[in-house]
Design an enzyme around this catalytic site. Structure first.
Site, PDB file in Angstrom:
ATOM      1  N   CYS A 298       0.816  -1.223   0.000  1.00 49.38           N
ATOM      2  CA  CYS A 298       0.000   0.000   0.000  1.00 49.38           C
ATOM      3  C   CYS A 298       0.847   1.269   0.000  1.00 49.38           C
ATOM      4  O   CYS A 298       0.533   2.239  -0.693  1.00 49.38           O
ATOM      5  CB  CYS A 298      -0.988  -0.004   1.162  1.00 49.38           C
ATOM      6  SG  CYS A 298      -0.283  -0.351   2.781  1.00 49.38           S
ATOM      7  N   ASP A 422      -7.549   5.353  -1.529  1.00 49.87           N
ATOM      8  CA  ASP A 422      -7.170   4.124  -0.832  1.00 49.87           C
ATOM      9  C   ASP A 422      -6.394   3.189  -1.756  1.00 49.87           C
ATOM     10  O   ASP A 422      -6.947   2.670  -2.735  1.00 49.87           O
ATOM     11  CB  ASP A 422      -8.439   3.429  -0.327  1.00 49.87           C
ATOM     12  CG  ASP A 422      -8.145   2.367   0.720  1.00 49.87           C
ATOM     13  OD1 ASP A 422      -7.027   1.825   0.704  1.00 49.87           O
ATOM     14  OD2 ASP A 422      -9.036   2.091   1.554  1.00 49.87           O
ATOM     15  N   HIS A 424      -5.516   0.205  -1.191  1.00 50.82           N
ATOM     16  CA  HIS A 424      -5.817  -1.199  -0.917  1.00 50.82           C
ATOM     17  C   HIS A 424      -6.837  -1.789  -1.889  1.00 50.82           C
ATOM     18  O   HIS A 424      -7.156  -2.979  -1.799  1.00 50.82           O
ATOM     19  CB  HIS A 424      -6.335  -1.350   0.522  1.00 50.82           C
ATOM     20  CG  HIS A 424      -5.386  -0.837   1.556  1.00 50.82           C
ATOM     21  ND1 HIS A 424      -5.450   0.457   2.030  1.00 50.82           N
ATOM     22  CD2 HIS A 424      -4.329  -1.414   2.175  1.00 50.82           C
ATOM     23  CE1 HIS A 424      -4.483   0.629   2.920  1.00 50.82           C
ATOM     24  NE2 HIS A 424      -3.792  -0.481   3.026  1.00 50.82           N
TER      25      HIS A 424
END
Length: 465
Positions: A298, A422, A424
């Site tokens: 990440c 994000d 992820h």
């Protein structure tokens, strides 16, 4: 005029065959010949035989003939925002053509092709300068790539906009003449190349002509002149070619989504101001580039998003680094052992700072937060960063990393929302899923682990033109 929901960008593209005689022993005569040829082209653009074709439609408009059109419903007084009603697009299911669907974009782009009523043979459709010699004279023949834009309101009439487009084309030809004249050395002349740049208000979308195959370093003095002309500070590369405006109807060839946050509604906070990332970035996340980094990559992806911002604003020319290139940079500076390259080990904000400095020569500030609950009090610092630097921010805490793209912050109440990208996410480049499922979205202070510590890497802009 900066693009907005009610803005229409009319873009006309085409080409004109340029030809003139050059005398190697008489520079002034060559300059005169160049000037005469460009004057003839400007007259051609203003001739009644000059035509606009509304791309992907049967509509032709004669801008110099009282905006006569091949479709009777289009007249001088037609709203330019209504032109798209006549545009068709290919059916993605292979079922022929269908009317264009409305799409949520920053603004509507109306594409036009320029042409004349006289057919040009393939032999004249040149893409590069062609020289032929006759005694002491050289005949220079090349194709000039026209690309002009006009931004206007949707209610503006076709007549007025066509007049502006003709003026813009003539102005671009004058800019091309200046480029050719300035680089006229014997028979070595580059093709003039148009670019468009979105400048801060009140300027909006500006067109500039550069000589092709010329490095950014060689164009530095030209860019400085443009900064002076538009009264812009000399600490941001507004006119670097990498920073050219990407039209809303154009797809990026690399497959990455750009600026998904622009498709979100802003949070409703009383007395709050928005402080957002400035410019263009790519969304980098898990499982892209045929790299299975699910569960450990990440921070690498957040770093890639930051690097893409510096690349697409023209601050750096290098490509976005891969995971291995990031790891190798950390080994090269002595931060990690050699075995780190090719591993699946996490990195954090400090490593992101080190890599930005090593690979991009970009310095960063680090903000330390002892526990997540303190992030709610960092509105002023984050607002100041986005207002002055405008770069994406990487935040790492525990085993998670995210990218902060902005804040909505009320100085009076202290209320704050964070615009989070994000890394992820593991799916495809589906804008609807990414925005509706919160992979890019506004988050409250409870988004953070209230007990965990966080480090934020705030990249700083280099001062370059």
């Amino acid at each position: 005029m900066a693009p907005s929901d009610s803005t229409v960008i009319l873009r006309v593209r085409g080409s004109l065959a340029f030809s003139c005689w050059l005398e190697s022993s008489n520079g002034s005569q060559s300059q005169k010949s160049v000037s005469t040829s460009f004057s003839d082209l400007r007259a051609k653009v203003r001739d009644e035989s000059f035509v606009f074709n509304l791309c992907n439609s049967p509509v032709f408009i004669w801008p110099n003939k009282n905006c006569h059109a091949s479709v009777s419903s289009i007249t001088e007084s037609t709203r330019c925002g209504d032109l798209q009603k006549h545009v068709e697009m290919e059916d993605g299911d292979g079922g022929g053509k269908k009317k264009r669907k409305d799409r949520k974009t920053v603004s509507t782009v109306v594409n036009l092709a320029s042409m004349t009523e006289v057919t040009v043979s393939d032999e004249e459709n040149l893409t590069a300068p062609r020289l032929s010699q006759k005694k002491k004279e050289h005949s220079l023949d090349m194709t000039l790539p026209l690309d002009c834009v006009v931004s206007t309101g949707a209610d503006e009439t076709v007549g007025i906009v066509c007049e502006r487009l003709i003026g813009a084309l003539c102005s671009q030809l004058l800019d091309m003449e200046n480029v050719v004249s300035q680089h006229l050395q014997g028979t070595d002349i580059p093709v003039p190349q148009p670019f468009h740049f979105m400048l801060p208000e009140p300027h909006g979308l500006i067109s500039v002509v550069y000589p092709a195959n010329t490095s950014d370093n060689d164009l530095e003095s030209c860019r400085k002149d443009l900064h002076k002309k538009y009264e812009l500070p000399e600490d941001r590369p507004y006119f670097k070619r990498a920073n050219a405006f990407q039209f809303p109807d154009q797809q990026f060839k690399d497959g990455y989504l750009r600026n998904p946050h622009e498709h979100l509604n802003h949070p409703n906070l009383e007395d709050a101001n928005l402080y957002l990332v400035q410019g263009v970035y790519s969304y980098h996340h898990y499982m892209q580039d045929r790299m299975d980094d699910n569960g450990w990559g990440c921070a690498y992806r957040s770093l890639q998003t930051i690097c893409s911002w510096f690349q697409q604003q023209g601050y750096v020319e290098r490509t976005v680094p891969t995971h291995k290139e990031i790891q190798q940079a950390l080994v090269d500076v002595g931060d990690k052992p050699a075995a780190f390259v090719g591993s699946r080990q996490w990195i954090g904000s400090i490593e992101v700072q080190v890599v930005l400095n090593e690979l991009l020569k970009v310095t960063s500030k680090i903000m330390f937060v002892s526990q997540g609950s303190e992030l709610a009090t960092k509105g002023r610092e984050l607002a100041n960063h986005f207002q002055t630097e405008g770069t994406p921010v990487m935040i790492g805490g525990g085993v998670l990393a995210h990218t902060i793209l902005g804040v909505a912050w009320s100085e009076s109440s202290g209320q704050i929302r964070y615009l989070i990208l994000d890394p992820h996410y593991t799916g495809g480049e589906d804008l609807q899923t990414i925005t509706e499922k919160g992979w890019c979205g506004w988050k409250g202070p409870d988004f953070w682990d209230q007990q965990a510590y966080y480090n934020l890497c705030l990249p700083l802009r280099p001062n370059i033109v």
